[in-house]
Design a protein around this motif. Sequence first.
Motif, PDB file in Angstrom:
ATOM      1  N   VAL A  11       7.287   9.556 -48.504  1.00  0.00           N
ATOM      2  CA  VAL A  11       6.254  10.394 -47.705  1.00  0.00           C
ATOM      3  C   VAL A  11       7.280  11.390 -47.185  1.00  0.00           C
ATOM      4  CG1 VAL A  11       5.117  10.419 -45.725  1.00  0.00           C
ATOM      5  CG2 VAL A  11       4.800   8.331 -47.359  1.00  0.00           C
ATOM      6  N   SER A  12       6.868  12.890 -47.277  1.00  0.00           N
ATOM      7  CA  SER A  12       7.259  13.899 -46.801  1.00  0.00           C
ATOM      8  C   SER A  12       7.246  14.052 -45.218  1.00  0.00           C
ATOM      9  CB  SER A  12       7.116  15.255 -47.601  1.00  0.00           C
ATOM     10  OG  SER A  12       7.896  16.319 -47.026  1.00  0.00           O
ATOM     11  N   CYS A  13       8.038  13.575 -44.494  1.00  0.00           N
ATOM     12  CA  CYS A  13       7.696  13.580 -42.772  1.00  0.00           C
ATOM     13  C   CYS A  13       8.385  15.340 -42.504  1.00  0.00           C
ATOM     14  CB  CYS A  13       8.462  12.755 -42.129  1.00  0.00           C
ATOM     15  SG  CYS A  13       7.836  11.051 -42.883  1.00  0.00           S
ATOM     16  N   GLN A  14       7.322  16.272 -42.587  1.00  0.00           N
ATOM     17  CA  GLN A  14       7.851  17.539 -42.124  1.00  0.00           C
ATOM     18  C   GLN A  14       6.821  18.021 -41.142  1.00  0.00           C
ATOM     19  OE1 GLN A  14       9.880  19.990 -45.123  1.00  0.00           O
ATOM     20  NE2 GLN A  14       9.971  18.433 -46.604  1.00  0.00           N
ATOM     21  N   ALA A  15       7.218  18.919 -40.173  1.00  0.00           N
ATOM     22  CA  ALA A  15       6.453  19.838 -39.636  1.00  0.00           C
ATOM     23  C   ALA A  15       6.747  21.122 -39.244  1.00  0.00           C
ATOM     24  CB  ALA A  15       5.879  19.022 -38.343  1.00  0.00           C
ATOM     25  N   ARG A  16       6.052  22.250 -39.250  1.00  0.00           N
ATOM     26  CA  ARG A  16       6.681  23.599 -39.105  1.00  0.00           C
ATOM     27  C   ARG A  16       6.891  23.789 -37.545  1.00  0.00           C
ATOM     28  NH1 ARG A  16       3.540  27.339 -43.368  1.00  0.00           N
ATOM     29  NH2 ARG A  16       4.635  26.439 -45.154  1.00  0.00           N
ATOM     30  N   ALA A  17       7.433  24.546 -37.044  1.00  0.00           N
ATOM     31  CA  ALA A  17       7.815  24.990 -35.540  1.00  0.00           C
ATOM     32  C   ALA A  17       6.608  25.134 -34.784  1.00  0.00           C
ATOM     33  CB  ALA A  17       8.578  26.290 -35.355  1.00  0.00           C
ATOM     34  N   ASP A  18       5.397  25.617 -35.533  1.00  0.00           N
ATOM     35  CA  ASP A  18       4.269  25.810 -34.806  1.00  0.00           C
ATOM     36  C   ASP A  18       3.336  24.847 -34.672  1.00  0.00           C
ATOM     37  OD1 ASP A  18       3.667  25.944 -37.435  1.00  0.00           O
ATOM     38  OD2 ASP A  18       2.057  27.489 -37.183  1.00  0.00           O
ATOM     39  N   ASN A  19       3.554  23.668 -35.296  1.00  0.00           N
ATOM     40  CA  ASN A  19       2.796  22.341 -35.635  1.00  0.00           C
ATOM     41  C   ASN A  19       3.111  21.484 -34.240  1.00  0.00           C
ATOM     42  OD1 ASN A  19       1.792  19.715 -36.330  1.00  0.00           O
ATOM     43  ND2 ASN A  19       1.904  20.577 -38.124  1.00  0.00           N
ATOM     44  N   PRO A  20       2.037  21.162 -33.651  1.00  0.00           N
ATOM     45  CA  PRO A  20       2.153  20.233 -32.427  1.00  0.00           C
ATOM     46  C   PRO A  20       3.064  18.997 -32.602  1.00  0.00           C
ATOM     47  CG  PRO A  20       0.175  20.825 -32.548  1.00  0.00           C
ATOM     48  CD  PRO A  20       0.526  21.241 -33.890  1.00  0.00           C
ATOM     49  N   LEU A  21       3.284  18.489 -33.854  1.00  0.00           N
ATOM     50  CA  LEU A  21       4.093  17.326 -34.097  1.00  0.00           C
ATOM     51  C   LEU A  21       5.320  17.710 -34.434  1.00  0.00           C
ATOM     52  CD1 LEU A  21       1.508  15.189 -36.305  1.00  0.00           C
ATOM     53  CD2 LEU A  21       2.185  15.150 -33.834  1.00  0.00           C
ATOM     54  N   HIS A  22       5.755  19.060 -34.442  1.00  0.00           N
ATOM     55  CA  HIS A  22       7.104  19.495 -34.648  1.00  0.00           C
ATOM     56  C   HIS A  22       8.159  18.865 -33.792  1.00  0.00           C
ATOM     57  CE1 HIS A  22      10.516  22.180 -36.120  1.00  0.00           C
ATOM     58  NE2 HIS A  22      10.733  22.311 -34.733  1.00  0.00           N
ATOM     59  N   GLY A  23       9.507  18.387 -34.277  1.00  0.00           N
ATOM     60  CA  GLY A  23      10.443  17.750 -33.643  1.00  0.00           C
ATOM     61  C   GLY A  23      10.736  16.264 -34.073  1.00  0.00           C
ATOM     62  N   MET A 207      -1.100  15.378 -46.810  1.00  0.00           N
ATOM     63  CA  MET A 207      -2.313  14.668 -46.866  1.00  0.00           C
ATOM     64  C   MET A 207      -2.083  13.273 -45.991  1.00  0.00           C
ATOM     65  SD  MET A 207      -4.666  16.508 -47.531  1.00  0.00           S
ATOM     66  CE  MET A 207      -5.954  15.157 -47.531  1.00  0.00           C
ATOM     67  N   ILE A 208      -0.731  13.095 -45.755  1.00  0.00           N
ATOM     68  CA  ILE A 208      -0.296  11.833 -45.119  1.00  0.00           C
ATOM     69  C   ILE A 208       0.340  12.281 -43.631  1.00  0.00           C
ATOM     70  CG2 ILE A 208       1.364   9.989 -44.856  1.00  0.00           C
ATOM     71  CD1 ILE A 208       1.003   9.619 -47.596  1.00  0.00           C
ATOM     72  N   THR A 209       1.039  13.242 -43.339  1.00  0.00           N
ATOM     73  CA  THR A 209       1.712  13.344 -42.170  1.00  0.00           C
ATOM     74  C   THR A 209       1.269  14.765 -41.502  1.00  0.00           C
ATOM     75  OG1 THR A 209       3.517  14.666 -43.385  1.00  0.00           O
ATOM     76  CG2 THR A 209       3.745  12.369 -43.076  1.00  0.00           C
ATOM     77  N   ASN A 210       0.233  15.557 -41.946  1.00  0.00           N
ATOM     78  CA  ASN A 210      -0.148  16.791 -41.418  1.00  0.00           C
ATOM     79  C   ASN A 210      -1.670  16.714 -41.114  1.00  0.00           C
ATOM     80  OD1 ASN A 210      -0.519  19.383 -40.488  1.00  0.00           O
ATOM     81  ND2 ASN A 210       0.721  20.313 -42.103  1.00  0.00           N
ATOM     82  N   PRO A 211      -1.778  16.096 -39.986  1.00  0.00           N
ATOM     83  CA  PRO A 211      -3.251  15.937 -39.293  1.00  0.00           C
ATOM     84  C   PRO A 211      -3.905  17.170 -39.200  1.00  0.00           C
ATOM     85  CG  PRO A 211      -1.837  14.610 -37.989  1.00  0.00           C
ATOM     86  CD  PRO A 211      -0.963  15.357 -39.059  1.00  0.00           C
ATOM     87  N   ARG A 212      -3.082  18.283 -38.651  1.00  0.00           N
ATOM     88  CA  ARG A 212      -3.887  19.622 -38.587  1.00  0.00           C
ATOM     89  C   ARG A 212      -4.695  20.034 -39.850  1.00  0.00           C
ATOM     90  NH1 ARG A 212      -0.225  24.611 -36.341  1.00  0.00           N
ATOM     91  NH2 ARG A 212       0.800  24.272 -38.471  1.00  0.00           N
ATOM     92  N   GLU A 213      -3.839  20.004 -40.935  1.00  0.00           N
ATOM     93  CA  GLU A 213      -4.277  20.454 -42.137  1.00  0.00           C
ATOM     94  C   GLU A 213      -5.419  19.522 -42.744  1.00  0.00           C
ATOM     95  OE1 GLU A 213      -3.443  23.611 -43.252  1.00  0.00           O
ATOM     96  OE2 GLU A 213      -2.380  23.744 -41.538  1.00  0.00           O
ATOM     97  N   ILE A 214      -5.329  18.304 -42.771  1.00  0.00           N
ATOM     98  CA  ILE A 214      -6.374  17.234 -43.041  1.00  0.00           C
ATOM     99  C   ILE A 214      -7.711  17.625 -42.126  1.00  0.00           C
ATOM    100  CG2 ILE A 214      -7.012  14.987 -43.215  1.00  0.00           C
ATOM    101  CD1 ILE A 214      -4.143  14.296 -43.225  1.00  0.00           C
ATOM    102  N   THR A 215      -7.659  18.011 -40.819  1.00  0.00           N
ATOM    103  CA  THR A 215      -8.816  18.376 -40.011  1.00  0.00           C
ATOM    104  C   THR A 215      -9.146  19.713 -40.594  1.00  0.00           C
ATOM    105  OG1 THR A 215      -7.843  17.348 -38.022  1.00  0.00           O
ATOM    106  CG2 THR A 215      -9.541  18.787 -37.644  1.00  0.00           C
TER     107      THR A 215
END
Length: 226
Positions: A11-23, A207-215
Amino acid sequence: MRTIPKGALVVSCQARADNPLHGPVFMAAMARAAEQGGAGAIRANGPADIAAIRAVTGLPIVGILKHWRDGIPVYITPDFASASAVAAAGADIVAVDATPRERGGETLETLVRRIRDELRKPVFADVSTLEEGVAADAMGVDYIATTLAGYTDETASPRSAGPDFMLVEALARRCRAPVVAEGRFDTPDLAAEALARGAHAVVVGTMITNPREITRRFAAALGPAA
């Protein structure tokens, strides 16, 4: 030494700086959730996220450090300094861009050798073509992944909506190193098919760790709200 188990979901756990889940806090939580769901390994970006994930899981971590520079197309762990930072943060395996594109420094072959010899870490080679995978295999990398298929200038035009199964199969036939399928695996059935086509493991991210894109996908399918 932690390695990627055969048949594992990475599972790739990554979030770009503009993503609310970044950090690091959010990515560590994502990694814990992924482990509880059955993941066999984690892919993560940057020392802060890697260290936070290392603190909460014993799963193998494939670490990268994305470093963007003007005029240099390679940004995934492009040099030894990046690889060293990833290893020091707790990554078990170091992933690098293994394409022949301009790196802005040492050659890929030198980078692979130094990661293996000086850091004592396995190398996970992100490639976009069969030729790149075969070349990386000859350099002694430990894993070959289809991560960049469709995401380089040379492969972007023919990119299909789905995964590049032909590349997975070709690499599995030609390479000594285990092949990891990555890129556009957005359903469980596609991930399972990758294993049937010869992949050692499968990486899934968005499709697992980016709820914004899934939404966004659901919202686009439903159309504008009334």
